[in-house]
Design a protein around this motif. Structure first.
Motif: not given
Length: 126
Positions: A12-17, A67-69, A79-86, A123-126
């Motif tokens: 995912v790109q930076a800022g994504g979820s 950012r993470f919930t 169980v879930y992990l919502q990741m925002d603003s990566l 993987t978070v790409s900048s």
């Protein structure tokens, strides 16, 4: 036999979820601590978030708070992990963990947890 199966990782790109899922089997879900850790290359496994087996309060690492919930569905033993603003620094293998006996102070230490999933790459790409 306890099994934890993670899914939902990816690129995912930076800022994504992304939303990670962990399906648990072979355990009494509501009686277990359930948590997420992550491990980047060359680094130790790091606590991300968890639920206690005693209450519904989530615990979240300062590095991802806001950012993470973490959430859970007891009916689905998931169980879930919502990741925002990566961010690029969130890049790691993310692991689901479970344990029937923990004390709060030991929650942050990977070796305190009894059961682990196989991990899912984020993987978070900048």
């Amino acid at each position: 036999q306890v099994q934890l199966v993670e899914s939902g990782g990816g690129l995912v790109q930076a800022g994504g979820s992304l939303r990670l899922s962990c399906v648990a089997s072979g355990l009494a879900f509501s009686r277990y601590w359930m948590g997420w850790f992550r491990q980047a290359p060359g680094k130790e496994r790091e606590f991300v978030a968890a639920f206690s087996n005693r209450n519904s309060n989530p615990y979240t690492a300062d590095s991802v708070k806001g950012r993470f919930t973490i959430s859970r569905d007891k009916d689905k033993s998931t169980v879930y992990l919502q990741m925002d603003s990566l961010k690029s620094e969130d890049t790691a293998v993310y692991y689901c963990a479970a344990s029937s006996t923990l004390i709060l102070s030991s929650m942050y230490t990977a070796r305190s947890w009894s059961h682990w999933g196989q991990g899912t790459q984020v993987t978070v790409s900048s």
